[in-house]
Design a protein around this motif. Structure first.
Motif, PDB file in Angstrom:
ATOM      1  N   ALA A 256       0.834  -1.210   0.000  1.00 60.53           N
ATOM      2  CA  ALA A 256       0.000   0.000   0.000  1.00 60.53           C
ATOM      3  C   ALA A 256       0.865   1.255   0.000  1.00 60.53           C
ATOM      4  O   ALA A 256       0.579   2.226  -0.706  1.00 60.53           O
ATOM      5  N   ALA A 257       1.945   1.234   0.790  1.00 60.47           N
ATOM      6  CA  ALA A 257       2.852   2.385   0.849  1.00 60.47           C
ATOM      7  C   ALA A 257       3.581   2.598  -0.479  1.00 60.47           C
ATOM      8  O   ALA A 257       3.753   3.735  -0.945  1.00 60.47           O
ATOM      9  N   PRO A 309       9.850   1.443   5.437  1.00 60.86           N
ATOM     10  CA  PRO A 309       8.466   1.314   4.975  1.00 60.86           C
ATOM     11  C   PRO A 309       7.445   1.648   6.051  1.00 60.86           C
ATOM     12  O   PRO A 309       6.352   2.144   5.738  1.00 60.86           O
ATOM     13  N   ALA A 310       7.790   1.402   7.319  1.00 57.09           N
ATOM     14  CA  ALA A 310       6.862   1.764   8.399  1.00 57.09           C
ATOM     15  C   ALA A 310       6.687   3.280   8.465  1.00 57.09           C
ATOM     16  O   ALA A 310       5.565   3.786   8.610  1.00 57.09           O
ATOM     17  N   MET A 311       7.781   4.029   8.343  1.00 57.79           N
ATOM     18  CA  MET A 311       7.692   5.490   8.353  1.00 57.79           C
ATOM     19  C   MET A 311       6.943   5.994   7.125  1.00 57.79           C
ATOM     20  O   MET A 311       6.143   6.933   7.212  1.00 57.79           O
ATOM     21  N   LEU A 312       7.186   5.360   5.969  1.00 61.75           N
ATOM     22  CA  LEU A 312       6.476   5.748   4.747  1.00 61.75           C
ATOM     23  C   LEU A 312       4.979   5.508   4.915  1.00 61.75           C
ATOM     24  O   LEU A 312       4.154   6.360   4.535  1.00 61.75           O
ATOM     25  N   LEU A 318      -1.259   5.333   6.323  1.00 61.91           N
ATOM     26  CA  LEU A 318      -1.581   3.930   6.093  1.00 61.91           C
ATOM     27  C   LEU A 318      -1.174   3.065   7.288  1.00 61.91           C
ATOM     28  O   LEU A 318      -0.450   3.520   8.176  1.00 61.91           O
ATOM     29  N   SER A 319      -1.621   1.823   7.287  1.00 63.89           N
ATOM     30  CA  SER A 319      -1.342   0.911   8.397  1.00 63.89           C
ATOM     31  C   SER A 319       0.134   0.503   8.446  1.00 63.89           C
ATOM     32  O   SER A 319       0.773   0.298   7.414  1.00 63.89           O
ATOM     33  N   TYR A 320       0.649   0.342   9.675  1.00 63.97           N
ATOM     34  CA  TYR A 320       2.031  -0.112   9.893  1.00 63.97           C
ATOM     35  C   TYR A 320       2.084  -1.130  11.041  1.00 63.97           C
ATOM     36  O   TYR A 320       3.160  -1.468  11.534  1.00 63.97           O
ATOM     37  N   ILE A 369       4.497   4.934  16.004  1.00 61.81           N
ATOM     38  CA  ILE A 369       5.057   3.640  15.585  1.00 61.81           C
ATOM     39  C   ILE A 369       5.732   2.956  16.766  1.00 61.81           C
ATOM     40  O   ILE A 369       5.603   1.738  16.944  1.00 61.81           O
ATOM     41  N   MET A 370       6.429   3.740  17.601  1.00 63.39           N
ATOM     42  CA  MET A 370       7.096   3.150  18.763  1.00 63.39           C
ATOM     43  C   MET A 370       6.069   2.616  19.754  1.00 63.39           C
ATOM     44  O   MET A 370       6.275   1.552  20.366  1.00 63.39           O
TER      45      MET A 370
END
Length: 385
Positions: A256-257, A309-312, A318-320, A369-370
């Motif tokens: 998705a990212a 990709p998590a930061m993107l 979007l989901s991470y 995210i953390m």
């Protein structure tokens, strides 16, 4: 045509060396493993077998090797006389091979040599650019000016699963049938000779990120979650629907990212994800969880396959969540034979999981995210206990 390839390991022999030989190059491997170098010199060929139903084997001919540590002058001369230079040594080793390339370029500058391309085939964004910086740091201004005109360092994206392996024939390599080698055409010198099997593209970043955030992200996710469930190989882990489901969820997030950033066609990218999942489960391969998950600090670093990709995804709204679970599982990757794993576990014991995660990922403790990462970490830790 002569090619010099740094790294006579499984990827060097089973991927880059194979393609260069098939494209008509005589290949000289540069390595510091005297056993490999001696055998390549003596035999001048080696077998590559596909991990497929037919187990097709190709004999790669017209190869030789030099020990770049024991024969530095000969190694530099090889670079000076090459039509193409490639690497597959690991991005952290590029700085150690830069002196040999620099000496080769100094020798080359003394003659009317043809233009040269130096391509780093590493799992990294901008690998050739990084190598160029290391090399240029060792050149005088005059040689740099010469190199600016006739030496190029085009970035590349490479993809082929080559597991750790041992055979009676130490030169034999088993590789998966799939491969992709993309090179940035815009960084090539005018009039370059294309290598058969290489895909030249005008914009490399989408290809690099698609590969890094799908193959590498998915592979290490399978390793870290598979490790916690006690599996020895990726193939065993992918038979477990919980592990396979997690990897699919991770690749849905990265997909998705990537689609959001690069505009990939959704149906085409879904087909790409299915291909990757099939490659991970290939029963003809035996890829150890400890190999795929090794160096967790590097894999948790900013800009690499999990954090980036998590930061993107976060920045794109979007989901991470599944990516955060993979990062949490990486924090629990405890393999005594892996120096980075040992360092990571020591840090967790000394300063705690949260500060360790922030220290190595570069993600602030208060970042969403953390928060998700630590929530997943506590769940995984409880399950393991």
């Amino acid at each position: 045509m002569k090619a010099v390839h740094f790294g006579a390991g499984n990827i060097g022999r089973g991927f880059i060396g194979l393609l260069l030989s098939q494209a008509g190059y005589e290949v000289c491997f540069l390595d510091v493993n005297e056993g490999l170098v001696s055998e390549l010199k003596q035999r001048g060929e080696y077998p590559v077998t596909l991990a497929s139903e037919g187990q097709e084997t190709t004999i790669v001919k017209g190869v030789t090797a030099l020990n770049s540590a024991a024969e530095p002058e000969a190694a530099a001369r090889a670079v000076a006389e090459a039509d193409l230079v490639t690497t597959a040594v690991g991005v952290n080793i590029l700085k150690f091979i830069a002196p040999t390339i620099a000496e080769g370029l100094k020798l080359r500058a003394q003659s009317e040599a043809a233009p040269l391309h130096v391509i780093a085939c590493e799992n990294a964004i901008g690998g050739s650019t990084q190598l160029k910086e290391h090399v240029y740091g060792l050149l005088d201004e005059r040689t740099k000016a010469w190199a600016d005109r006739v030496v190029a360092f085009p970035d590349a994206a490479v993809d082929r699963i080559v597991p750790l392996q041992q055979h009676e024939d130490r030169l034999k390599v088993v590789v998966e049938p799939f491969y992709e080698w993309a090179v940035d055409r815009s960084q090539m010198l005018e009039g370059f000779v294309p290598v058969e099997g290489v895909h030249y593209v005008d914009r490399l970043e989408p290809y690099i990120e698609r590969k890094l955030f799908t193959v590498n992200t998915g592979h290490c996710s399978a390793a870290y979650v598979g490790f916690l469930k006690g599996y020895a190989t990726i193939q065993e882990a992918m038979k477990d629907e919980e592990v396979a489901g997690h990897v699919r969820a991770v690749l849905e997030e990265t997909g998705a990212a990537l689609i959001h950033k690069h505009g990939f066609d959704q149906a085409e990218h879904q087909a790409y994800i299915r291909t990757i999942l099939e490659r991970f489960a290939n029963p003809a391969l035996t890829d150890e969880v400890s190999r795929v998950g090794r160096s967790p600090i590097r894999k948790l670093s900013p800009g690499d396959r999990l954090v980036s990709p998590a930061m993107l995804a976060f920045e794109s709204g979007l989901s991470y969540k599944s990516l955060a679970k993979s990062m949490a599982a990486a924090l629990l990757f405890d393999v005594p034979g892996d120096p980075e794993s040992v360092e990571l576990q020591a840090s967790v014991k000394e300063i705690g999981a949260s500060d360790t995660a922030s220290k190595y990922t570069g993600i602030a403790g208060e970042h969403p995210i953390m928060g998700e990462l630590m929530s997943q970490y506590e769940e995984l830790q409880a399950a393991v206990s």
